[in-house]
Design a protein around this motif. Structure first.
Motif, PDB file in Angstrom:
ATOM      1  N   UNK A   1       3.198   7.232  -1.649  1.00  0.00           N
ATOM      2  CA  UNK A   1       3.909   7.453  -0.393  1.00  0.00           C
ATOM      3  C   UNK A   1       5.065   6.473  -0.254  1.00  0.00           C
ATOM      4  N   UNK A   2       6.220   7.014   0.114  1.00  0.00           N
ATOM      5  CA  UNK A   2       7.378   6.138   0.335  1.00  0.00           C
ATOM      6  C   UNK A   2       7.697   5.983   1.825  1.00  0.00           C
ATOM      7  N   UNK A   3       6.773   6.412   2.701  1.00  0.00           N
ATOM      8  CA  UNK A   3       7.115   6.474   4.127  1.00  0.00           C
ATOM      9  C   UNK A   3       6.967   5.149   4.867  1.00  0.00           C
ATOM     10  N   UNK A   4       6.037   4.315   4.466  1.00  0.00           N
ATOM     11  CA  UNK A   4       5.737   3.152   5.316  1.00  0.00           C
ATOM     12  C   UNK A   4       6.459   1.864   4.928  1.00  0.00           C
TER      13      UNK A   4
ATOM     14  N   UNK B   1      -0.511  -3.607  -5.728  1.00  0.00           N
ATOM     15  CA  UNK B   1      -0.028  -2.295  -5.285  1.00  0.00           C
ATOM     16  C   UNK B   1      -1.200  -1.302  -5.304  1.00  0.00           C
ATOM     17  N   UNK B   2      -1.282  -0.469  -4.265  1.00  0.00           N
ATOM     18  CA  UNK B   2      -2.334   0.551  -4.213  1.00  0.00           C
ATOM     19  C   UNK B   2      -1.728   1.919  -3.921  1.00  0.00           C
TER      20      UNK B   2
ATOM     21  N   UNK C   1       0.834  -1.201   0.000  1.00  0.00           N
ATOM     22  CA  UNK C   1       0.000   0.000   0.000  1.00  0.00           C
ATOM     23  C   UNK C   1       0.870   1.253   0.000  1.00  0.00           C
ATOM     24  N   UNK C   2       0.842   1.996  -1.106  1.00  0.00           N
ATOM     25  CA  UNK C   2       1.551   3.280  -1.168  1.00  0.00           C
ATOM     26  C   UNK C   2       0.598   4.434  -0.840  1.00  0.00           C
TER      27      UNK C   2
ATOM     28  N   UNK D   1       7.061  -2.476  -5.362  1.00  0.00           N
ATOM     29  CA  UNK D   1       5.765  -1.817  -5.570  1.00  0.00           C
ATOM     30  C   UNK D   1       5.739  -1.070  -6.904  1.00  0.00           C
ATOM     31  N   UNK D   2       6.816  -0.352  -7.203  1.00  0.00           N
ATOM     32  CA  UNK D   2       6.841   0.427  -8.446  1.00  0.00           C
ATOM     33  C   UNK D   2       6.952  -0.511  -9.660  1.00  0.00           C
TER      34      UNK D   2
END
Lengths: 398, 398
Positions: B367-370, B346-347, B34-35, B379-380
């Motif tokens: 988001x790249x934080x989590x 991926x979301x 999850x992004x 993911x990408x």
């Protein structure tokens, strides 16, 4: 600088400093005993057990990450589960979807009023009533009506009916079952949302407290009821965690959750975790101790009132909660008395703070929650002597 | 049951589920990355130090009583002192009376909007903008105008200008000094309250970040400024404590404190105490580690985007914060792409969630934080393959 006051919303204009706060700067004796605040005594907090709960949660790194991260807007699922179990144990049908965890019950009241009250909405309240709720109602532009007037009126049309039926702040009184049914009938007849505010329920001094209005209303299931019930851990555990809750039909709870999400996302996660864990001992072990100590304090205050005011004033005999409501002879202005009393070392909340129309000029809210019995006896002794000084001072002008 | 929906206030009717939440039930692959969420990674929380702070506070019984009791509505005095010292250290005049501690910066935005916006009030925002702030503005009936339109317009009259000038959510972009001055001039020209939302300020990847708009505005003293600045401990420490703050002229802070008091009394006391104590190491020791790790993640995401989307899309290169904003070819509908991507694991947040008028249909907030770097690369990679599937699926219809 920009003239920001001219830019305030109507809502913000209606939010005013509470009358209680305005009195904080009054000159007073150095060792003044304050019978004003409706706060629990911090000496009674179960500090060791709270410290242990937090240490346990933060020792396990997986649990710690949950405890410190965001959680769902409606509240930590285990806390909502346990709160719904609490309501089930009291005979109400309930699931976690009936529970919204709030940042204290002050926020619960504000959310319900935000959802159902706007300028001109008619709202019925007990009189006297909790100043904090009255502030919220005024801020939202409610047209406030006392319950007594509401019962007399026809047609009866209200957006919200707000009551504290058990150990009321400020009166200390408890509505009996007949009156609870009457309030519920009023809500049903007017299609109003009935907000039952029950922050003191745990602090009961007698074996039986009348059923909550919500349980009377939910005879055919919680989903069919129109009562929203709110309580809090502020009195039974500690206020600093800011954990309260709303309990009601899941459809309304879902809508109120959206408001909560927009306004502040969620209540604190670790606070909710502590409340959830503490529920395993709060009602079974801690609350009985609180009841014993607060009853001792109530008895000390009632005894001292009898000694110093017997025959000269009336007061309520609360079956729980934190407050005695005192009515002095009609000519006494409690704000003027407060100025004298503060100089003699005792303060209280004047009755007018608890009315939307300036009633109860000769009434006092006296809290017995924050001081031990001996201090309360000294406080009432000082109040008696302040009252006699006041009587002398004003004798000439009568 | 009462027909409660017909009784909702206009405000409550305007509060709607966020577009992001509506997507949560979408079918997805079991190990979906999850992004979407703008959350810090809990693996980076300084759990041991937080546990130590709490243990220290609760061991001493006097301190414990303070930590668990009510505190003043504006916030725990030592925390306000340290926050004002933080602002002073950045060159702004400040005292604790310039600080209101809020229950997260979501509440800070809600308080300012409640105070200065009502139905029809004109509010200028960056476009795209933070969905949570847009929800608040819509709930209060704001007439939302983009900053670009606001600059073009004459006369310029706004109640509030809301900006996230540094490492913006969702764009990841930072306004340069010239643009900050232009925004400030717009506020001055229209007498608007300027709300500067700065939740990501600690998460910077470069040596210098442009001065805050508040510091540009407060050249003649904070009391003369019209900027209200908000930030939070949610990204630099942990979000679960729900501690944010507002910094601005003391007269406005006093008014906002009354609103806070009416709405939920105060932020959690223990949470504030932890924040106050943690300030002794957060900025000096903890934040540098966060910067290093989040920069690594940003770089991983940017590198992967180049590999999988080079020449086919554009994206921002954030100098801090949690987000990359990606723009795909115009014919791509990001919500339709999301349905394909979720099935491929991926979301993300589709761009329309960040516009008040449904713009950015072909944009994505990533988001790249989590997630750690390797997960982001995977993911990408999945997003690239979802994009190619999507292109094939829609090739026929174009």
């Amino acid at each position: 600088m920009v003239n920001w006051e001219s830019k305030l919303s109507d809502y913000a204009r209606r939010v005013e400093p509470s009358a209680i706060f305005a009195l904080l700067d009054m000159p007073r004796a150095p060792d003044t005993i304050n019978l004003g605040p409706g706060e629990p005594d911090p000496a009674l907090f179960p500090v060791g057990r709270i410290a242990q709960i937090i240490a346990n949660e933060l020792t396990d790194s997986g649990r710690a990450r949950t405890a410190l991260q965001y959680t769902v807007n409606a509240g930590l699922p285990p806390l909502r589960e346990r709160l719904s179990a609490l309501h089930r144990s009291r005979g109400l049908p309930s699931s976690k979807d009936n529970v919204l965890v709030t940042s204290g019950s002050q926020q619960a009241i504000d959310l319900v009023v935000s959802a159902f009250v706007q300028p001109g909405s008619r709202v019925a309240v007990q009189s006297p009533t909790y100043p904090g709720a009255m502030g919220i109602l005024k801020a939202h532009g409610a047209a406030i009506v006392t319950l007594d007037d509401a019962f007399r009126e026809a047609p009866r049309e209200f957006a919200v009916i707000y009551v504290t039926p058990t150990f009321s702040n400020p009166s200390g009184e408890t509505l009996d079952i007949a009156m609870r049914r009457r309030v519920l009938d009023l809500a049903r007849g007017s299609g109003a949302i009935l907000l039952e505010d029950d922050p003191y329920e745990a602090i009961s001094f007698e074996d039986a407290t009348p059923s909550t209005i919500q349980s009377l209303d939910a005879k055919n299931g919680i989903e069919q009821s129109q009562t929203l019930y709110t309580s809090t851990f502020s009195k039974s555990l500690t206020p600093g965690f800011r954990v309260g809750w709303l309990h009601g039909p899941s459809s309304i709870i879902r809508k109120l959750t959206l408001l909560k999400q927009s306004e502040d996302m969620q209540a604190g996660t670790l606070s909710q975790l502590v409340a959830a864990e503490a529920m395993q001992f709060v009602y079974s072990e801690h609350v009985p101790r609180l009841r014993e100590e607060y009853r001792r304090r109530r008895d000390a205050m009632l005894g001292a009132l009898e000694r110093h005011f017997g025959g000269q004033a009336k007061w309520t005999r609360p079956a729980g909660g934190f407050f005695v409501w005192m009515t002095l002879p009609e000519h006494v202005d409690a704000v003027a008395l407060l100025r004298v009393a503060a100089l003699q070392g005792v303060t209280f909340v004047p009755g007018t703070a608890c009315s939307h129309r300036g009633e109860y000029k000769n009434c006092l809210r006296l809290s017995y929650s924050t001081n031990p019995a001996a201090t309360l006896e000294e406080a009432i002794c000082r109040l008696g002597s302040a009252f006699r000084s006041f009587q002398k001072l004003t004798a000439g002008s009568r």
